[in-house]
Design an enzyme around this catalytic site. Structure first.
Site, mmCIF file in Angstrom:
data_model
loop_
_atom_site.group_PDB
_atom_site.id
_atom_site.type_symbol
_atom_site.label_atom_id
_atom_site.label_comp_id
_atom_site.label_asym_id
_atom_site.label_seq_id
_atom_site.Cartn_x
_atom_site.Cartn_y
_atom_site.Cartn_z
ATOM 1 C CG ASP A 195 -1.994 1.078 1.173
ATOM 2 O OD1 ASP A 195 -2.252 1.618 0.085
ATOM 3 O OD2 ASP A 195 -2.586 1.389 2.229
ATOM 4 C CB CYS A 238 -3.430 0.519 -2.574
ATOM 5 S SG CYS A 238 -3.585 2.207 -3.195
ATOM 6 C CG ASN A 239 -9.929 0.240 -2.893
ATOM 7 O OD1 ASN A 239 -10.812 -0.472 -3.333
ATOM 8 N ND2 ASN A 239 -9.594 0.221 -1.606
ATOM 9 C CB CYS A 247 -9.648 4.324 0.292
ATOM 10 S SG CYS A 247 -7.960 4.635 0.859
ATOM 11 C CB THR A 248 -7.022 -0.464 2.147
ATOM 12 O OG1 THR A 248 -5.887 0.319 1.747
ATOM 13 C CG2 THR A 248 -7.390 -1.440 1.034
ATOM 14 C CG HIS A 249 -5.459 4.733 4.265
ATOM 15 N ND1 HIS A 249 -4.871 4.280 3.111
ATOM 16 C CD2 HIS A 249 -4.446 5.137 5.069
ATOM 17 C CE1 HIS A 249 -3.560 4.418 3.211
ATOM 18 N NE2 HIS A 249 -3.279 4.935 4.389
#
Length: 264
Positions: free
Chosen positions: A8, A72-73, A183-185
């Site tokens: 990421d 990570c998208n 989003c992975t965040h």
């Protein structure tokens, strides 16, 4: 022994690694973050692709990889074809969970919360056409939430007024009833997002689906006896967030600086 690779731009990919680790605790993993270029949503497409390829080249030269997850998208919507053409191990991407959101919405109105790059990519539009053509998809792109998520992991309080400002377009009483965390965040802010959007709003992310996909691609009854993060690589010479990641590192593992041999 071969390991799993999670990649990421920052620490958001931890939300994906944790889901996979929960399902496959015996596998050791490498976490690589291109934090020198964080956040990825601000990069041009050519620079982003070049940097991801450079990180993968460096890691693959150092370690045998059983499978990689682009956690990570933003990167996944761009770089998967080139990665799969270059490397012979399986590569799993993280894309917005449009299909499950379309199945869960009650009102037919879905919100896609992602980085500006992800919400506008042709890949994302194709997902909408394939799985949500009879739904209304509201798109909201924000790199600000990525920064807020990283700050939260560093122990800083979430500025709820700032969060409300980002989500304001959906707080008018006519917003979506199902929101995709694209989003992975963003799962790192799930509690705060639920508070602002309201308890009736369903939040959907790709973590569990990715864990199932990874398990289906790995050989059965294999992996290391003791899983966890065996290596952590970063590209920023003055990295942020290492203290957060260290808690998941195996004893004796030390974060390592990864210089990129890329003209970009």
């Amino acid at each position: 022994m071969s390991q799993l690779l999670f990649f990421d731009s920052g620490v958001g990919g931890l939300s994906v690694w944790q889901e996979v680790h929960h399902s496959l605790p015996q596998w050791q993993a490498i976490y690589a973050m291109d934090d020198a270029a964080f956040p990825y949503g601000e990069l041009t497409e050519s620079v982003l692709v070049a940097r991801v390829l450079a990180v993968f080249e460096e890691i693959a030269a150092r370690h045998p990889i059983a499978l990689a997850v682009v956690a990570c998208n933003t990167a996944s919507t761009l770089v998967l074809p080139e990665l799969r053409a270059r490397f012979d191990f399986p590569i799993v991407g993280v894309v917005p969970a449009i299909k499950p959101a379309a199945l869960q919405t009650r009102s037919g109105k879905i919100g896609l919360l992602a980085t500006p790059g992800t919400v506008n990519r042709p890949y994302t539009r194709q997902l909408e056409a394939d799985f949500a053509k009879d739904k209304t998809v509201l798109r909201l792109g924000s790199s600000e939430l990525v920064i807020m998520a990283e700050a939260k992991l560093r122990g800083e309080p979430v500025d709820m007024a700032r969060l409300e400002g980002v989500l304001a377009p959906w707080l008018n009483g006519h917003g979506p009833d199902t929101v995709i965390l694209g989003c992975t965040h963003f799962p790192l802010l799930k509690e705060e997002l639920a508070q602002v959007l309201g308890n009736g709003v369903i939040l959907v992310d790709s973590g569990q689906a990715i864990a199932r996909r990874v398990a289906s691609l790995l050989p059965q009854a294999t992996g290391n006896k003791k899983g966890g993060l065996s290596h952590l690589y970063h590209t920023a010479e003055d990295p942020k967030g290492l203290a957060l990641l260290r808690r998941w590192l195996q004893p004796g593992a030390v974060p390592e600086f990864l210089p990129l041999h890329s003209s970009s």
